[in-house]
Each structure stands twice: as C-alpha cells, then as structure tokens.
Design a protein around this motif. Sequence first.
Motif, PDB file in Angstrom:
ATOM      1  N   UNK A 165      45.636   1.958 -13.807  1.00  0.00           N
ATOM      2  CA  UNK A 165      44.824   2.269 -14.999  1.00  0.00           C
ATOM      3  C   UNK A 165      45.704   2.649 -16.192  1.00  0.00           C
ATOM      4  N   UNK A 166      46.618   1.780 -16.550  1.00  0.00           N
ATOM      5  CA  UNK A 166      47.539   2.121 -17.641  1.00  0.00           C
ATOM      6  C   UNK A 166      46.855   2.060 -19.003  1.00  0.00           C
ATOM      7  N   UNK A 167      47.473   2.751 -19.939  1.00  0.00           N
ATOM      8  CA  UNK A 167      47.126   2.616 -21.349  1.00  0.00           C
ATOM      9  C   UNK A 167      48.095   1.658 -22.046  1.00  0.00           C
ATOM     10  N   UNK A 191      44.256 -13.040 -21.034  1.00  0.00           N
ATOM     11  CA  UNK A 191      43.133 -12.972 -21.967  1.00  0.00           C
ATOM     12  C   UNK A 191      42.081 -11.966 -21.517  1.00  0.00           C
ATOM     13  N   UNK A 192      41.985 -11.744 -20.194  1.00  0.00           N
ATOM     14  CA  UNK A 192      40.951 -10.864 -19.645  1.00  0.00           C
ATOM     15  C   UNK A 192      41.382  -9.399 -19.568  1.00  0.00           C
ATOM     16  N   UNK A 193      42.596  -9.074 -19.994  1.00  0.00           N
ATOM     17  CA  UNK A 193      43.024  -7.672 -19.979  1.00  0.00           C
ATOM     18  C   UNK A 193      42.142  -6.834 -20.890  1.00  0.00           C
ATOM     19  N   UNK A 194      41.926  -5.560 -20.560  1.00  0.00           N
ATOM     20  CA  UNK A 194      41.051  -4.710 -21.382  1.00  0.00           C
ATOM     21  C   UNK A 194      41.459  -4.706 -22.854  1.00  0.00           C
ATOM     22  N   UNK A 195      40.470  -4.752 -23.723  1.00  0.00           N
ATOM     23  CA  UNK A 195      40.743  -4.883 -25.157  1.00  0.00           C
ATOM     24  C   UNK A 195      41.431  -3.656 -25.739  1.00  0.00           C
ATOM     25  N   UNK A 196      41.244  -2.483 -25.114  1.00  0.00           N
ATOM     26  CA  UNK A 196      41.865  -1.270 -25.649  1.00  0.00           C
ATOM     27  C   UNK A 196      43.246  -1.009 -25.066  1.00  0.00           C
ATOM     28  N   UNK A 197      43.712  -1.887 -24.168  1.00  0.00           N
ATOM     29  CA  UNK A 197      45.034  -1.752 -23.570  1.00  0.00           C
ATOM     30  C   UNK A 197      46.096  -2.206 -24.565  1.00  0.00           C
ATOM     31  N   UNK A 198      47.171  -1.432 -24.685  1.00  0.00           N
ATOM     32  CA  UNK A 198      48.315  -1.872 -25.476  1.00  0.00           C
ATOM     33  C   UNK A 198      49.267  -2.666 -24.603  1.00  0.00           C
ATOM     34  N   UNK A 199      49.596  -3.888 -25.002  1.00  0.00           N
ATOM     35  CA  UNK A 199      50.431  -4.771 -24.179  1.00  0.00           C
ATOM     36  C   UNK A 199      51.692  -5.153 -24.947  1.00  0.00           C
ATOM     37  N   UNK A 200      52.840  -4.928 -24.307  1.00  0.00           N
ATOM     38  CA  UNK A 200      54.127  -5.393 -24.822  1.00  0.00           C
ATOM     39  C   UNK A 200      54.647  -6.453 -23.857  1.00  0.00           C
ATOM     40  N   UNK A 201      54.873  -7.659 -24.361  1.00  0.00           N
ATOM     41  CA  UNK A 201      55.282  -8.770 -23.501  1.00  0.00           C
ATOM     42  C   UNK A 201      56.629  -9.315 -23.975  1.00  0.00           C
ATOM     43  N   UNK A 202      57.549  -9.503 -23.020  1.00  0.00           N
ATOM     44  CA  UNK A 202      58.776 -10.264 -23.267  1.00  0.00           C
ATOM     45  C   UNK A 202      58.531 -11.666 -22.725  1.00  0.00           C
ATOM     46  N   UNK A 203      58.777 -12.663 -23.533  1.00  0.00           N
ATOM     47  CA  UNK A 203      58.487 -14.020 -23.075  1.00  0.00           C
ATOM     48  C   UNK A 203      59.303 -15.026 -23.878  1.00  0.00           C
ATOM     49  N   UNK A 204      59.822 -16.053 -23.176  1.00  0.00           N
ATOM     50  CA  UNK A 204      60.546 -17.136 -23.837  1.00  0.00           C
ATOM     51  C   UNK A 204      59.649 -18.338 -24.127  1.00  0.00           C
ATOM     52  N   UNK A 205      58.471 -18.362 -23.541  1.00  0.00           N
ATOM     53  CA  UNK A 205      57.525 -19.451 -23.783  1.00  0.00           C
ATOM     54  C   UNK A 205      56.853 -19.203 -25.138  1.00  0.00           C
TER      55      UNK A 205
END
Length: 246
Positions: A165-167, A191-205
């Motif tokens: 249950x991360x923020x 796309x289905x992750x909770x809308x209030x979740x803060x997401x930091x993504x590392x990605x080369x794509x």
Amino acid sequence: MSPLLQLRQVDKRYGGLHVTRQVSFRLDAGDRLALIGPNGAGKTTLVHQISGVVPSDSGEVWLRGENVTRLPQARRVRHGLARTFQITTLAPHLPVQRQIEMALFEREGLSASAWRSVDSYPALTAEAQELLGRFGLRAHAATATEDLAYGEQRLIEMALAMALRPKVLLLDEPMAGVPKGDGARLLSALDALPKDLGVLIIEHDMDLVFRFANRIVVLCEGAVLAEGSPDDIRRDPRVRAAYLGN
C-alpha cells in the motif's frame, strides 16, 4: 501541501567518481514522473539513494513531509515507499500467491506469527487474491515464479510492491528483458495503478516514457539536465544532443 517525495541537493561519490550531483526534484500525488538519461547517468544510483539501498554523501530525501535521509530501507517502506528492481528479485520456488501473502504479512507486522495458518487471516487471503486479479495473475496463483515468463514475473513484482500500500512507487526499468508480446500487459498494469499514487519510473523505452509520464527529469553525468512536460523534453535541444537524438 507537502510533496510525497522530495530530493534536495542529493549527492553521491564513489572515490573519484561523482555519480549523482546535487539532484533536486519533487514528486506529488498522482504524478507519473520518468527519470531518463544515457547509460551511466546515475539513474539507478539515485533510486538506490531514494530507497535507502545506498547512503547519500550529502543532500536530503524527504518522504511525505519527513526527512528520511538517514533511515534504513525498512523504515522508508513503512513511510509509504515501495520499489521494483531492474533485475527481478523474486523467490523462484515459492508459489505466486504465497509470495504476495508474505508481503501482506510483513505489511501488517504479522511476520512473528508466521507459524499460524494463512487461513487464520481470511482478509489477507482475500486481498492477495484481489491483487492477483488486478494484475492478471489469478491463473498462476499456485505456480512457482521460476515457471513463469519474464513479463509475468514483472507483474508479480508490481503486485508485491502494491501489497505494501505505498504512496510512492519506484519502478526501475519495468520493461527490461520483457518480450514485445508481454509489453501490453505491463502497460495495462501501469495504467491501472491508483490515480493518487506517485510513480517514479526509470525506463529506456521512450515510447513508454512519453506515453506514461506527465513529467520527465533528464539526468546526464549525475546532474539534472532538464525537467518538464514530455513536449518540453522532446523539444529541448540539450536533451536531443545528450540522449534522444534527432
């Protein structure tokens, strides 16, 4: 309102190698922030600093209004931080549902009661099954992770992270090693992750980055080269010269 995550002049050296240089940015509720840059830019080291895997030499990491710079990984998890890794770290022989249940037990502080049957906690069993369904893994509940495709293992990692249950969720190259055919399932899960979740993504794509992110931070030689919307980053001549090309 305080950001969910804030970096203030974060710095890391290994001997004479200056890996991250005075990095500052913030992550708010609902943000989808991509961290991009050439190989060796310091991206994974920075995520290690955020999550507590490696200590920072200077600067501060704030999580939900609290300074967690000197806190170990486990304490940061309890403050609402979860992450996945560039290389999967799953237990190869354990069934998928059991691994998710173990994450739920840890979250609820029930590890000391692990001798009790899972059936003693029907609410956690139901939550594990809900997570399996959310990530399209219900058919693999009893399957050992080593018997699953790499894309499905990536989905399990995301399910385990969400069991806490991360923020704030840190995703380190979720598409790395995933066959093209499995990419759509991962995109749907993102796309289905909770809308209030803060997401930091590392990605080369870059297709994923520009599709998923509402903000992008570009790291180059350990320092922030640019920060802005996807359109801003596309048009930035410094970013084109250092990373994106023409």
